[in-house]
Design a protein around this motif. Structure first.
Motif, PDB file in Angstrom:
ATOM      1  N   GLY A   1       0.791  -1.219   0.000  1.00 31.61           N
ATOM      2  CA  GLY A   1       0.000   0.000   0.000  1.00 31.61           C
ATOM      3  C   GLY A   1       0.826   1.273   0.000  1.00 31.61           C
ATOM      4  N   LEU A   2       2.154   1.142  -0.073  1.00 34.34           N
ATOM      5  CA  LEU A   2       3.037   2.308  -0.020  1.00 34.34           C
ATOM      6  C   LEU A   2       4.002   2.368  -1.194  1.00 34.34           C
ATOM      7  N   ASP A   3       4.654   1.257  -1.481  1.00 32.48           N
ATOM      8  CA  ASP A   3       5.661   1.225  -2.554  1.00 32.48           C
ATOM      9  C   ASP A   3       4.971   0.864  -3.871  1.00 32.48           C
ATOM     10  N   VAL A   4       4.771   1.873  -4.728  1.00 31.81           N
ATOM     11  CA  VAL A   4       4.044   1.635  -5.976  1.00 31.81           C
ATOM     12  C   VAL A   4       4.937   1.027  -7.049  1.00 31.81           C
ATOM     13  N   ASP A   5       6.180   0.725  -6.721  1.00 36.57           N
ATOM     14  CA  ASP A   5       7.056   0.011  -7.652  1.00 36.57           C
ATOM     15  C   ASP A   5       6.680  -1.469  -7.735  1.00 36.57           C
ATOM     16  N   VAL A   6       5.982  -1.959  -6.731  1.00 35.13           N
ATOM     17  CA  VAL A   6       5.578  -3.373  -6.696  1.00 35.13           C
ATOM     18  C   VAL A   6       4.280  -3.555  -7.470  1.00 35.13           C
ATOM     19  N   PRO A   7       4.199  -4.540  -8.360  1.00 36.58           N
ATOM     20  CA  PRO A   7       2.954  -4.773  -9.109  1.00 36.58           C
ATOM     21  C   PRO A   7       1.785  -5.089  -8.192  1.00 36.58           C
ATOM     22  N   THR A   8       0.591  -4.883  -8.696  1.00 31.29           N
ATOM     23  CA  THR A   8      -0.618  -5.259  -7.964  1.00 31.29           C
ATOM     24  C   THR A   8      -0.871  -6.758  -8.114  1.00 31.29           C
ATOM     25  N   HIS A   9      -1.736  -7.288  -7.259  1.00 31.86           N
ATOM     26  CA  HIS A   9      -2.121  -8.700  -7.377  1.00 31.86           C
ATOM     27  C   HIS A   9      -2.762  -8.964  -8.741  1.00 31.86           C
ATOM     28  N   LEU A  10      -3.556  -8.018  -9.229  1.00 32.51           N
ATOM     29  CA  LEU A  10      -4.218  -8.215 -10.522  1.00 32.51           C
ATOM     30  C   LEU A  10      -3.203  -8.354 -11.640  1.00 32.51           C
ATOM     31  N   GLU A  11      -2.190  -7.500 -11.651  1.00 25.14           N
ATOM     32  CA  GLU A  11      -1.129  -7.610 -12.665  1.00 25.14           C
ATOM     33  C   GLU A  11      -0.460  -8.977 -12.586  1.00 25.14           C
ATOM     34  N   ALA A  12      -0.118  -9.376 -11.369  1.00 23.26           N
ATOM     35  CA  ALA A  12       0.612 -10.629 -11.198  1.00 23.26           C
ATOM     36  C   ALA A  12      -0.208 -11.832 -11.652  1.00 23.26           C
ATOM     37  N   ARG A  13      -1.517 -11.793 -11.404  1.00 20.71           N
ATOM     38  CA  ARG A  13      -2.366 -12.917 -11.819  1.00 20.71           C
ATOM     39  C   ARG A  13      -2.559 -12.949 -13.336  1.00 20.71           C
ATOM     40  N   LEU A  14      -2.757 -11.768 -13.925  1.00 16.85           N
ATOM     41  CA  LEU A  14      -3.049 -11.710 -15.352  1.00 16.85           C
ATOM     42  C   LEU A  14      -1.839 -12.021 -16.217  1.00 16.85           C
ATOM     43  N   PHE A  15      -0.665 -11.554 -15.814  1.00 14.22           N
ATOM     44  CA  PHE A  15       0.508 -11.642 -16.687  1.00 14.22           C
ATOM     45  C   PHE A  15       1.454 -12.718 -16.163  1.00 14.22           C
ATOM     46  N   SER A  16       1.018 -13.966 -16.351  1.00 18.59           N
ATOM     47  CA  SER A  16       1.729 -15.093 -15.754  1.00 18.59           C
ATOM     48  C   SER A  16       2.403 -16.021 -16.757  1.00 18.59           C
ATOM     49  N   SER A  17       2.031 -15.981 -18.015  1.00 19.44           N
ATOM     50  CA  SER A  17       2.654 -16.843 -19.026  1.00 19.44           C
ATOM     51  C   SER A  17       3.697 -16.044 -19.793  1.00 19.44           C
ATOM     52  N   PRO A  18       4.587 -16.707 -20.532  1.00 13.48           N
ATOM     53  CA  PRO A  18       5.591 -15.961 -21.301  1.00 13.48           C
ATOM     54  C   PRO A  18       4.994 -14.894 -22.203  1.00 13.48           C
ATOM     55  N   ALA A  19       3.949 -15.226 -22.967  1.00 14.77           N
ATOM     56  CA  ALA A  19       3.351 -14.245 -23.880  1.00 14.77           C
ATOM     57  C   ALA A  19       2.772 -13.067 -23.104  1.00 14.77           C
ATOM     58  N   ARG A  20       2.136 -13.355 -21.991  1.00 15.32           N
ATOM     59  CA  ARG A  20       1.535 -12.281 -21.201  1.00 15.32           C
ATOM     60  C   ARG A  20       2.599 -11.436 -20.507  1.00 15.32           C
ATOM     61  N   LYS A  21       3.681 -12.073 -20.106  1.00 16.84           N
ATOM     62  CA  LYS A  21       4.763 -11.297 -19.488  1.00 16.84           C
ATOM     63  C   LYS A  21       5.408 -10.364 -20.504  1.00 16.84           C
ATOM     64  N   ILE A  22       5.535 -10.795 -21.752  1.00 13.62           N
ATOM     65  CA  ILE A  22       6.046  -9.907 -22.802  1.00 13.62           C
ATOM     66  C   ILE A  22       5.127  -8.704 -22.960  1.00 13.62           C
ATOM     67  N   LEU A  23       3.819  -8.958 -22.968  1.00 11.65           N
ATOM     68  CA  LEU A  23       2.854  -7.863 -23.070  1.00 11.65           C
ATOM     69  C   LEU A  23       2.976  -6.928 -21.863  1.00 11.65           C
ATOM     70  N   TRP A  24       3.149  -7.491 -20.687  1.00 11.05           N
ATOM     71  CA  TRP A  24       3.287  -6.689 -19.469  1.00 11.05           C
ATOM     72  C   TRP A  24       4.521  -5.799 -19.534  1.00 11.05           C
ATOM     73  N   LEU A  25       5.620  -6.352 -20.028  1.00  9.85           N
ATOM     74  CA  LEU A  25       6.842  -5.553 -20.183  1.00  9.85           C
ATOM     75  C   LEU A  25       6.620  -4.421 -21.184  1.00  9.85           C
ATOM     76  N   PHE A  26       5.927  -4.728 -22.280  1.00  6.43           N
ATOM     77  CA  PHE A  26       5.644  -3.723 -23.304  1.00  6.43           C
ATOM     78  C   PHE A  26       4.787  -2.591 -22.734  1.00  6.43           C
ATOM     79  N   LEU A  27       3.885  -2.940 -21.825  1.00  8.44           N
ATOM     80  CA  LEU A  27       2.951  -1.960 -21.261  1.00  8.44           C
ATOM     81  C   LEU A  27       3.442  -1.352 -19.947  1.00  8.44           C
ATOM     82  N   GLN A  28       4.697  -1.574 -19.608  1.00  7.38           N
ATOM     83  CA  GLN A  28       5.214  -1.078 -18.334  1.00  7.38           C
ATOM     84  C   GLN A  28       4.958   0.405 -18.092  1.00  7.38           C
ATOM     85  N   PRO A  29       5.163   1.273 -19.099  1.00  6.88           N
ATOM     86  CA  PRO A  29       4.899   2.700 -18.844  1.00  6.88           C
ATOM     87  C   PRO A  29       3.470   2.960 -18.384  1.00  6.88           C
TER      88      PRO A  29
END
Length: 322
Positions: free
Chosen positions: A139-167
């Motif tokens: 609830g303080l360090d916004v550098d850490v992903p949310t639970h929703l991000e972690a659940r959604l972007f769990s496979s290689p293809a999804r992690k690539i998308l997550w990296l692309f959408l980092q900004p």
């Protein structure tokens, strides 16, 4: 390797963030490190040269085809803009003009923000303080992903998308995790940025502005330099939450790779962080470290044990709970 990440939660610890105690230990043995603290007189000139280079590029790219515009945005302009975000990181620690001239640092950060195209310097400062003070804080360090991000972007293809959408995630996550009121300096940051963007479009058309913003988005997403986002605090070894990288990309990223050193001594400018390691080698030489940001990204995507959940989290009494 399989296609799913085996972790289903963050690594929760019940210890304080380690860098405060490390700082005391290091200074007790190497008090000479204090001589490295204080402003870097060269930083303002380096940043000014980078901003002016991008203004010149706005003039040069005004007649390029869209294909070449995006090419140069990714290969050149975006690299400068990403480097400017790391200059803003340094400036947020008041190392451009010193702690006594905090307002000069804030205003200079707004100036360094101009080629990035999107106002963020003042907001970054506001949240980055929490990142150092409450590393991994729920609830303080916004550098850490949310639970929703972690659940959604769990496979290689999804992690690539997550990296692309980092900004996008870095921009939106603070609004979800730890929203704070907008201040006057943030409004100033916005108005100055809009004025600069209007200036660029008025004199040279829309293409230079696309060059600036596209470069920022592309090179803060899926790009070798962006490996530092993952390398800094993602848990490649159990229980280790901060890592350094000592490779050549430090030359164009204000030594952000010296990240263990930076968290131990955030008031030391990036230009002097290699001297911290030289002065206290016994505290750094044997620590786990990365030797390639590109390898960091590759392993993050294709290793089952790595993903957005690969972060240490801790609770602090003042943080709001779910």
């Amino acid at each position: 390797m399989g296609n799913t990440v085996t972790r289903d939660d963050f690594e929760w610890v019940y210890t304080e963030q380690p860098h405060c105690s490390r700082r005391k230990q290091i200074l007790a043995k190497h008090p000479e490190i204090k001589s490295l603290m204080g402003p870097d007189p060269q930083l303002k000139w380096v940043v000014t040269a980078m901003v002016l280079t991008q203004v010149l590029c706005c003039f040069l790219v005004r007649d390029l085809s869209w294909k070449w515009l995006i090419f140069w945005a990714y290969m050149f302009g975006g690299c400068i803009n990403h480097s400017l975000t790391l200059a803003i990181h340094d400036i947020s620690h008041n190392v451009a003009f010193g702690n006594k001239d905090a307002m000069c640092n804030r205003l200079f950060g707004i100036f360094a923000n101009l080629p990035i195209g999107v106002p963020y310097s003042i907001s970054f400062k506001k949240y980055h303080v929490d990142h150092h003070r409450y590393l991994g804080g729920h609830g303080l360090d916004v550098d850490v992903p949310t639970h929703l991000e972690a659940r959604l972007f769990s496979s290689p293809a999804r992690k690539i998308l997550w990296l692309f959408l980092q900004p996008l995630f870095y921009a939106l996550r603070p609004l979800v995790v730890n929203p704070k009121p907008v201040g006057r300096l943030e409004l100033l940051n916005l108005m100055v940025q809009l004025a600069f963007n209007t200036f660029v479009v008025y004199f040279w058309g829309i293409k230079p502005l696309v060059y600036l913003i596209a470069g920022s988005l592309l090179c803060m997403g899926l790009h070798p330099i962006s490996g530092h986002f993952i390398a800094e605090h993602y848990m490649y070894l159990s229980g280790i939450e901060t890592y350094s990288y000592y490779g050549p990309l430090n030359y164009i990223t204000f030594n952000v790779g010296y990240h263990m050193e930076h968290h131990d001594f955030p008031s030391i400018p990036g230009s002097r962080l290699p001297q911290v390691k030289q002065m206290a080698p016994e505290f750094y030489d044997d620590l786990p470290q990365h030797d390639s940001w590109t390898r960091v990204l590759w392993d993050f995507v294709f290793c089952d044990s790595l993903g957005p959940y690969s972060r240490i989290k801790r609770t602090f009494p003042l943080a709001k709970q779910d």
